[in-house]
Scaffold this motif. Sequence first.
Motif, PDB file in Angstrom:
ATOM      1  N   UNK A 318       7.137 -12.383   5.468  1.00  0.00           N
ATOM      2  CA  UNK A 318       7.711 -11.069   5.194  1.00  0.00           C
ATOM      3  C   UNK A 318       7.769 -10.233   6.465  1.00  0.00           C
ATOM      4  N   UNK A 319       6.744 -10.350   7.312  1.00  0.00           N
ATOM      5  CA  UNK A 319       6.757  -9.627   8.592  1.00  0.00           C
ATOM      6  C   UNK A 319       7.956 -10.055   9.443  1.00  0.00           C
ATOM      7  N   UNK A 320       8.246 -11.356   9.454  1.00  0.00           N
ATOM      8  CA  UNK A 320       9.382 -11.858  10.221  1.00  0.00           C
ATOM      9  C   UNK A 320      10.686 -11.336   9.626  1.00  0.00           C
ATOM     10  N   UNK A 321      10.783 -11.345   8.296  1.00  0.00           N
ATOM     11  CA  UNK A 321      11.983 -10.825   7.643  1.00  0.00           C
ATOM     12  C   UNK A 321      12.182  -9.347   7.970  1.00  0.00           C
ATOM     13  N   UNK A 322      11.083  -8.585   8.007  1.00  0.00           N
ATOM     14  CA  UNK A 322      11.181  -7.168   8.364  1.00  0.00           C
ATOM     15  C   UNK A 322      11.675  -7.000   9.800  1.00  0.00           C
ATOM     16  N   UNK A 327      16.061  -5.505  13.423  1.00  0.00           N
ATOM     17  CA  UNK A 327      16.988  -5.912  14.472  1.00  0.00           C
ATOM     18  C   UNK A 327      18.431  -5.628  14.054  1.00  0.00           C
ATOM     19  N   UNK A 328      18.773  -5.960  12.816  1.00  0.00           N
ATOM     20  CA  UNK A 328      20.159  -5.812  12.371  1.00  0.00           C
ATOM     21  C   UNK A 328      20.543  -4.362  12.114  1.00  0.00           C
ATOM     22  N   UNK A 329      19.668  -3.592  11.467  1.00  0.00           N
ATOM     23  CA  UNK A 329      20.024  -2.199  11.211  1.00  0.00           C
ATOM     24  C   UNK A 329      20.122  -1.428  12.528  1.00  0.00           C
ATOM     25  N   UNK A 330      19.272  -1.767  13.482  1.00  0.00           N
ATOM     26  CA  UNK A 330      19.320  -1.068  14.767  1.00  0.00           C
ATOM     27  C   UNK A 330      20.515  -1.499  15.607  1.00  0.00           C
ATOM     28  N   UNK A 353       3.861   1.142  10.368  1.00  0.00           N
ATOM     29  CA  UNK A 353       2.772   2.078  10.211  1.00  0.00           C
ATOM     30  C   UNK A 353       3.171   3.521  10.407  1.00  0.00           C
ATOM     31  N   UNK A 354       2.403   4.398   9.817  1.00  0.00           N
ATOM     32  CA  UNK A 354       2.544   5.837  10.002  1.00  0.00           C
ATOM     33  C   UNK A 354       1.313   6.331  10.759  1.00  0.00           C
ATOM     34  N   UNK A 355       1.157   7.636  10.840  1.00  0.00           N
ATOM     35  CA  UNK A 355      -0.023   8.188  11.509  1.00  0.00           C
ATOM     36  C   UNK A 355      -1.300   7.870  10.730  1.00  0.00           C
ATOM     37  N   UNK A 356      -1.162   7.567   9.455  1.00  0.00           N
ATOM     38  CA  UNK A 356      -2.319   7.173   8.643  1.00  0.00           C
ATOM     39  C   UNK A 356      -2.361   5.651   8.557  1.00  0.00           C
ATOM     40  N   UNK A 357      -3.485   5.055   8.918  1.00  0.00           N
ATOM     41  CA  UNK A 357      -3.590   3.601   8.902  1.00  0.00           C
ATOM     42  C   UNK A 357      -3.428   3.010   7.504  1.00  0.00           C
ATOM     43  N   UNK A 358      -3.616   3.823   6.495  1.00  0.00           N
ATOM     44  CA  UNK A 358      -3.592   3.318   5.129  1.00  0.00           C
ATOM     45  C   UNK A 358      -2.219   3.403   4.472  1.00  0.00           C
ATOM     46  N   UNK A 359      -1.212   3.853   5.196  1.00  0.00           N
ATOM     47  CA  UNK A 359       0.112   4.004   4.592  1.00  0.00           C
ATOM     48  C   UNK A 359       1.196   3.545   5.561  1.00  0.00           C
ATOM     49  N   UNK A 360       2.109   2.725   5.033  1.00  0.00           N
ATOM     50  CA  UNK A 360       3.287   2.336   5.799  1.00  0.00           C
ATOM     51  C   UNK A 360       4.522   2.993   5.181  1.00  0.00           C
ATOM     52  N   UNK A 361       5.614   2.961   5.927  1.00  0.00           N
ATOM     53  CA  UNK A 361       6.827   3.627   5.463  1.00  0.00           C
ATOM     54  C   UNK A 361       8.038   2.997   6.123  1.00  0.00           C
ATOM     55  N   UNK A 362       9.173   3.117   5.434  1.00  0.00           N
ATOM     56  CA  UNK A 362      10.450   2.809   6.067  1.00  0.00           C
ATOM     57  C   UNK A 362      10.941   4.101   6.687  1.00  0.00           C
ATOM     58  N   UNK A 460      18.183  -8.943   2.886  1.00  0.00           N
ATOM     59  CA  UNK A 460      18.945  -7.897   2.215  1.00  0.00           C
ATOM     60  C   UNK A 460      18.148  -7.241   1.092  1.00  0.00           C
ATOM     61  N   UNK A 461      17.255  -8.013   0.487  1.00  0.00           N
ATOM     62  CA  UNK A 461      16.490  -7.491  -0.647  1.00  0.00           C
ATOM     63  C   UNK A 461      15.421  -6.491  -0.222  1.00  0.00           C
ATOM     64  N   UNK A 462      15.058  -6.495   1.038  1.00  0.00           N
ATOM     65  CA  UNK A 462      13.969  -5.624   1.493  1.00  0.00           C
ATOM     66  C   UNK A 462      14.264  -4.152   1.254  1.00  0.00           C
ATOM     67  N   UNK A 463      15.519  -3.759   1.446  1.00  0.00           N
ATOM     68  CA  UNK A 463      15.831  -2.332   1.395  1.00  0.00           C
ATOM     69  C   UNK A 463      15.654  -1.756  -0.005  1.00  0.00           C
ATOM     70  N   UNK A 464      15.707  -2.598  -1.007  1.00  0.00           N
ATOM     71  CA  UNK A 464      15.464  -2.106  -2.370  1.00  0.00           C
ATOM     72  C   UNK A 464      14.040  -1.596  -2.518  1.00  0.00           C
ATOM     73  N   UNK A 465      13.126  -2.208  -1.779  1.00  0.00           N
ATOM     74  CA  UNK A 465      11.747  -1.715  -1.783  1.00  0.00           C
ATOM     75  C   UNK A 465      11.588  -0.494  -0.879  1.00  0.00           C
ATOM     76  N   UNK A 466      12.418  -0.422   0.150  1.00  0.00           N
ATOM     77  CA  UNK A 466      12.293   0.671   1.108  1.00  0.00           C
ATOM     78  C   UNK A 466      12.812   1.995   0.558  1.00  0.00           C
TER      79      UNK A 466
END
Length: 948
Positions: A318-322, A327-330, A353-362, A460-466
Motif C-alpha cells: 500500500x505504501x508503494x501504491x501511495x 507521483x501521478x497526481x503531482x 503524516x501530519x504534525x501529530x504522529x498519530x494522524x495521517x491525512x491526504x 485509482x481506488x486509493x482516492x476513495x479513502x482519501x
Amino acid sequence: MKKTIYLLFTLLAFISCKPQLEPVATTSASNTSTVDSISTTIPFNPEVKTGTLENGLTYYIKNNGKPENKVELRLVVKAGSILEDDDQQGLAHFMEHMNFNGTKNFKKNELVDYLQSIGVKFGAHLNAYTSFDETVYILPIPSDDPEKLEKGFQIIEDWAHNALLTPEEIDKERGVVLEEYRLGQGADERMMQNYLPKVLYGSKYAERLPIGKKDILENFNYESLIRFYKDWYRPDLMAVMAVGDVDVALLEEKIKSHFGGIKNPEHPKTRASYYLTNHDETLIAIESDKEAPFTRVQVMFKDLDNASASITLEDYKKDVLESLFSQMINNRLDELRNSPNPPFVYGYSFHGGTWADTKEAYQSFAMTSETGQLNALKTLLEENERVRQFGFNPGEFERAKKDLLARMEQSFKDKDKTESKRIISEYVRHFLNNEPMPGITWEYNFYKNFLPEAKLEDVNALISDYIKETNRVIILTGPEKEGLEPVTKAQVTTLINAVKNTTLTPYEDKQLASSLISELPTAGGITKTETNATLGTTTLYLSNGAIVTYKKTDFKNDEILFDAFGFGGTSNLSTEDYLATSFAYNGLSEAGVNSFDKTTLDQMLSGKIVRVSPRISTYNTSISGMASPKAIEELFQLTHLYFTKLNKNKDAYASYTGKQKAMLGNILSNPNFYFQIEMGKFLSGKNPRFTGFPTPEKFDQMNYDLAYDKYTELFDNANGFHFYFVGNIDEDRIKSLSQTYLASLPAKEAPDTYQTFDFRPLTGGQENIIKKGVDPKSFVRIIYQGETTYTNKEHHALKSLGEILSIKLIEKLREEEGGVYGVGARGSITKFPYGWYNFSVNFPCGPENVDKLKAAALTEIETLVNNGPTDADLAKIKEAQKLEYKEDLKDNKFWLSTLKDADYLQKDTSRIFDFESDVDALTKADIKNVAVKYLSDAPIIGILYPED
C-alpha cells in the motif's frame, strides 16, 4: 546551533512521517532476494546490529566507510513538547539547549571547546532538534582515535542522564532561547497560531508548539525543567545509534558500557500518546497578515482512523501504491503549473503524516498569487475529483513506475557509497515511528517484483479513502493590504459545493516521441588528448574548439555530475539591452527544446535520472546537470539541444513570469527580505547596470524577443567552451558522446571574451539604518570590502579569520551576553573579474541590544587586529579544515567545482594536494596580518529596526 521544528512550521513545511509506536526489540534476520520467498512481515535490515538493553534502551549499529574515519552518533529521546505540563511549555526544547551548558564530565563551555579542538564545528556538525514527540542529538566524531571515540560516547551518555542544570546556567540560557523565540515571530507564526487549532482539532498538539510560551521561558522555576529531565530522559524512551567507520563489536561494547547502567525511575510516568478528534464539518481557516510575503492554500482530508505502522507486506504494498499515486497526481499538477495560465506557482499532493504522529491525512498544497487563492483551491479540488471520477491512465501509470524504480535502483547501486549521516536518519525514523527498515537490497528487489504486478485500479481506488466531507480542513494564508479583497468562508463553502457539481472530463495523455533527437548531428572529432596523472583527469580538445575535462571516480556508483562554461555572458550586452533582458533569461528554458515542451520532456525522460539547466550570468554562459551512467546520452543530447534548439514560446515564458510575479509580489512586506534587498541597493545601487530585486513591474518591462535572440547569440559559439564531467564515467563512452554532441556544436573562429566595468560596490565607513516590521526584531550586518590583489595565502588566511571570529562571537554574543541565537563571520578574496575582498559579520537580535552587541562584535574584531588569534582557536579551525578537506577529496561535487574554478577563476589546481601543508603552514601572524590589512578601517554597517 540547535534547531527546532518550530522554525520549519513558520515555512509551512510538511512533515511526512509514520506513526509513533513503542520501540520494538528487533534482531537481525536473513535477507531474501525475491518477494515470493519472504514471510508476510516486512523483514529487518540484516546489515544493522540492533538490540535492547535490560533497562529498555534500544540501539542501532552499522559499519559504514563513507566517510572514512568518522562515526555518526545519535541520542534519540522519545520525548518532546507534547509531554510538557502546563508550567513546562517550551522546556523540552530548553532542555535540549541545557545539555550543551554543563554535564557531569563536561562543564560549561568544555564540551563545545573540546569538540572544536577535534574539528567538530558548533552548529554545522554538532546539533540537535526538538519536536512535538522527540528530541534528537546529533554528534559526528572522528573515529581514527580511540580517545576521541570514547569521549564521543561519554558526551552522549552525559546528555542522557548527566546534565547539571545549575540555576546560573539555566538563567544564562534564557536569553539565547528567547532570541530563538524572537526569530520565529512574524507573519507566518501569527497566522499559524490561528489556524493550527483547526488542523490539530481537539488535540493537545495545538497547545504544545516546541518553542513554548514567552512568559514561561522568562519565568519558569528551575524545578520545572529538572522535573521534565527526570521524567522523560530515561533509557526506556531512548535509542543510541552509531554508524560509521568503526567495528560493530566495538561500538556495541561502547553502548553497553556507557548506557547499560542508567536506571529508569522507580515510578515512571506513562508515556501517553495523544490523538486528534474527528469532526463532521469542514473547518476553514482564512488568515492574513500585513507582513505575509507569500500566498498559500492547503486542503487536508484527515484519516478517520488513527495512524498505524507498516508491518506486513500488504502494508508495504500500500505504501508503494501511495507513492505511485503521489507521483501521478503531482505530474498532473506540474503540467498545470507549466501551462500558459498557471493556477498556482507550485502545487503538490500526498498522503502521509501530519504534525501529530498519530494522524495521517491526504493533503493538497499550493502557492499562488495574492488574488489566486480561490482559483488554486478550485484546481486542487477539481484535480482530486477528476482522479476520483476517472482514475489515472495506463501511460501515466507506466511512467510513474519507471520513475520510482529508477530512484530505487540508484539508491541500490549506491548502497555501499551512502554517507553515514543519511543512513542513520532512517534508524531515527524507525525508532520513533516504526518506519519499515528492511534495507535497500530487499526494497529494490521488492520494487522490481511488485511494480510489474501492481494494478492501476488499486492505485485509482486509493482516492476513495482519501476524499471525504468529514475531517476536512481548508487553510488559506496570505497578505493583508489595501485594495486586496479577502476571501470569505462563504466563498470557500460555495466553491466546495460547486466543484461537486462540476462536469469534468478525463485527463488526456499525450503520444510521446521515441527519442529526444530524431536525427543525430554530424559528429566532430578529438584533435588532442591530455592526461593529468596528479589530478586523475583527462582533457579532450575538440575540433570546434570546445574542451572536455573528465575525472573518473568511484565515490558514487550511479552518479555523473556535469558543468560547463564559456566566457562572455551579459557583460557583452549593451547596458540598454541588459536592463531590458536581465530577468528574462531564467525563464527561457521553460519553453523546452526541439519542439518538446517542458511537460513532454519530463514524460519522455521518465525512468531516467538526468537533469540539465542552461544559465546566463554576467561574465559567462554556462550549462550544468547530472545523470546516472545509464542516462549519460540523454545528458549530452539535452546539452546539445539547449545550445542549438531552444524553443521560442511566449506562452511558456508568460507562464514563468506569471509564477515569478505571484511568488515575489509581496516579498517586500517581509522585514528580513526587505532588509536584504535594501542593503543590495545601498551597496550597488549606483551601478548603471544595477537591476535590483525582480519586482512584478520589472518583469513586465522585460523584452522576451530580445532575450531569446541574445540567448541564441550567447550559445552560438562553442569555441573555448569548457565542459567538465566527474563521476562513474565510461571513458570510451564519454569520448564518443563528446564527438557526437559537443564537437558538433556551432563555433566561431575565436572564443568569446568578457568585459569588465569601472563600477565597484560601496566601501568603508558607511551606515544604513532600515526600518521595517512590527515585531521587536533587528538584524545587524558589518561589512569590510574593497579592491585588493588576490593571493592564495591571503584568501586562505581571511577565510580562516572568519572561522576564528565566528568562534569568538559565539562565545561572546551568545554564551556570555545571551543576546543572539546565531552569529557568524565569513571572509574571502576573489581574483575574477578583479581582485576583491569581502568580510562580513551577521546576526539577528533584539532592537534594545543592537548597540551593545554591535560594539561587542567590533571589540572582538579589534582584538584580532591588535593581537591575532590564540593558539587554541587557530588549532581548532585548522583541525576542522583538514577534516572537511579529507571528506571533500571523496566527493564528486568538490572535484567538479575545483576543476571548473581552476579555469574560470584562474586558480592553480595543482595546489589541491597542498592544502594540508597550507593549513599546517598557517600562522597566527598570517591571521593577524590580514586582520590588520582588511579590518582596520571603518566598516559598512547595516541595521534593521522595526518601524517606529
